[in-house]
Every structure is written in structure tokens, then in C-alpha cells.
Enzyme design. Structure first.
Site, PDB file in Angstrom:
ATOM      1  CB  CYS A 233     -25.185 -25.137 -83.155  1.00 26.97           C
ATOM      2  SG  CYS A 233     -26.358 -24.220 -82.145  1.00 26.97           S
TER       3      CYS A 233
ATOM      4  CG  HIS B 281     -19.215 -23.489 -79.549  1.00 26.98           C
ATOM      5  ND1 HIS B 281     -19.828 -24.359 -78.665  1.00 26.98           N
ATOM      6  CD2 HIS B 281     -20.231 -22.740 -80.062  1.00 26.98           C
ATOM      7  CE1 HIS B 281     -21.133 -24.134 -78.646  1.00 26.98           C
ATOM      8  NE2 HIS B 281     -21.401 -23.162 -79.469  1.00 26.98           N
TER       9      HIS B 281
ATOM     10  CD  GLU C 181     -24.341 -22.800 -75.916  1.00 27.63           C
ATOM     11  OE1 GLU C 181     -23.435 -23.603 -76.180  1.00 27.63           O
ATOM     12  OE2 GLU C 181     -25.492 -22.892 -76.388  1.00 27.63           O
TER      13      GLU C 181
ATOM     14  CG  HIS D 279     -22.075 -19.969 -83.065  1.00 29.45           C
ATOM     15  ND1 HIS D 279     -21.960 -21.245 -83.599  1.00 29.45           N
ATOM     16  CD2 HIS D 279     -22.558 -20.123 -81.817  1.00 29.45           C
ATOM     17  CE1 HIS D 279     -22.382 -22.126 -82.703  1.00 29.45           C
ATOM     18  NE2 HIS D 279     -22.750 -21.483 -81.603  1.00 29.45           N
TER      19      HIS D 279
ATOM     20  CG  HIS E 202     -22.449 -19.287 -77.138  1.00 25.55           C
ATOM     21  ND1 HIS E 202     -23.794 -19.073 -77.337  1.00 25.55           N
ATOM     22  CD2 HIS E 202     -22.114 -20.332 -77.920  1.00 25.55           C
ATOM     23  CE1 HIS E 202     -24.252 -19.969 -78.199  1.00 25.55           C
ATOM     24  NE2 HIS E 202     -23.256 -20.743 -78.583  1.00 25.55           N
TER      25      HIS E 202
ATOM     26  CG  ASP F 203     -12.126 -13.991 -72.134  1.00 25.32           C
ATOM     27  OD1 ASP F 203     -13.302 -14.026 -72.560  1.00 25.32           O
ATOM     28  OD2 ASP F 203     -11.536 -12.922 -71.883  1.00 25.32           O
ATOM     29  CG  HIS F 204     -11.772 -12.528 -76.190  1.00 25.95           C
ATOM     30  ND1 HIS F 204     -12.359 -12.384 -74.960  1.00 25.95           N
ATOM     31  CD2 HIS F 204     -12.213 -11.503 -76.934  1.00 25.95           C
ATOM     32  CE1 HIS F 204     -13.114 -11.301 -74.959  1.00 25.95           C
ATOM     33  NE2 HIS F 204     -13.051 -10.744 -76.152  1.00 25.95           N
TER      34      HIS F 204
END
Ligand code: NI
Length: 149
Positions: free
Chosen positions: A43, A24, A134, A49, A51, A89-90
Site C-alpha cells: 500500500c 492513493h 475500500e 494504486h 480502488h 472520482d478519478h
């Protein structure tokens, strides 16, 4: 004289934990690049980037007399997988997840969005809280409440 009623039913909180990894960036398109850099720091980096998120889903209720379960945790795991993990996810949370469109994907906004996806699917017990981590140190808890102020 004491009136005997039905025995009080114990209220329990059952928790299932799930994990997903996603990309995100924190960016508000209504403001300038400069404002975004100042507000969100790294951010806001344009190329995103990642998490490793941990999601905890808490269901409240009393054990069903026939099963001893508040909710079958295998069923809860399936719901979380279908509603959240398979979609996030991913993925890129800014661009790829239908129910996140138009949201700044802060942990807070994700927690509310996840609640809204999960709540109608929990029919044994009731959704009590979700916690979205996070990082190991930073997490948000949402209980479906609205701020009256
Ligand atoms: Ni981030």
C-alpha cells in the site's frame, strides 16, 4: 390514568450508495521509506494504486408528513455527488483533493473527512453514519463520534 400525547414518530434510516474510483498510497512522510514499507507493505508503493470505492450515506429521521420522505433521495444523491464524487472520482487522493491535504488516505481518515464535508449539507433528517468500502470485504463505518478515552 394514561395521558395521551402526540403519537410517537417512527425513526428510520435512509441509505444512499455511491461509487467512485481513485488512486492513493499509504505513506507517512514523518518516517523513513523502510518504516513505511514495513508498516503499509505494498500500500506504500511509490507510484500509487487504485480502488473502486463504495460510499454509503445513512440519514436518520422521521418521514415528513407532507412528503413521506425522511430526505429526498434525489437531493441526497446530488449532495454526495457534488461534495464527494466530483472531487474524488478519478483523482489522486494524496495530492488532488483540497479537503484531504495532509491526511494519510486510509479508509478511516477518508471516512472522517467525508463526514465533515457531508454533515453540514444534510438539512433534512440528520447524518447518522457513513460507510466507506475500500474493497468488498474491507469497510469503515463512522457515526461522527469521538473517542473519550
Ligand atoms: Ni489502497
Amino acid at each position: 390514568m394514561a395521558v395521551s400525547g402526540p403519537e410517537p414518530r417512527p425513526l428510520l434510516y435512509v441509505v444512499r450508495r455511491a461509487h467512485f474510483s481513485a488512486a492513493h498510497r499509504l505513506y507517512n512522510p514523518r518516517f523513513s521509506e523502510e518504516w513505511n514499507r514495513r508498516t503499509f507493505g505494498k500500500c506504500a508503493s511509490p507510484h500509487y494504486h487504485g480502488h473502486n470505492y463504495t460510499l454509503e450515506v445513512v440519514v436518520a429521521g422521521s418521514p415528513h408528513p407532507e412528503t413521506g420522505y425522511v430526505i429526498d433521495l434525489a437531493k441526497l444523491a446530488e449532495i454526495i455527488d457534488e461534495v464527494i464524487v466530483q472531487k474524488c472520482d478519478h483523482r489522486n487522493l494524496n495530492t488532488e483533493v483540497d479537503f484531504l491535504h495532509g491526511l494519510i488516505p486510509s479508509t478511516e481518515n477518508l471516512a472522517v473527512a467525508f463526514w465533515r464535508q457531508l454533515e453540514p449539507r444534510i438539512v433534512q433528517g440528520r447524518l447518522y453514519a457513513i460507510r466507506l468500502y475500500e474493497t468488498e470485504r474491507n469497510y469503515v463505518e463512522y457515526r461522527g463520534e469521538y473517542d473519550a478515552h
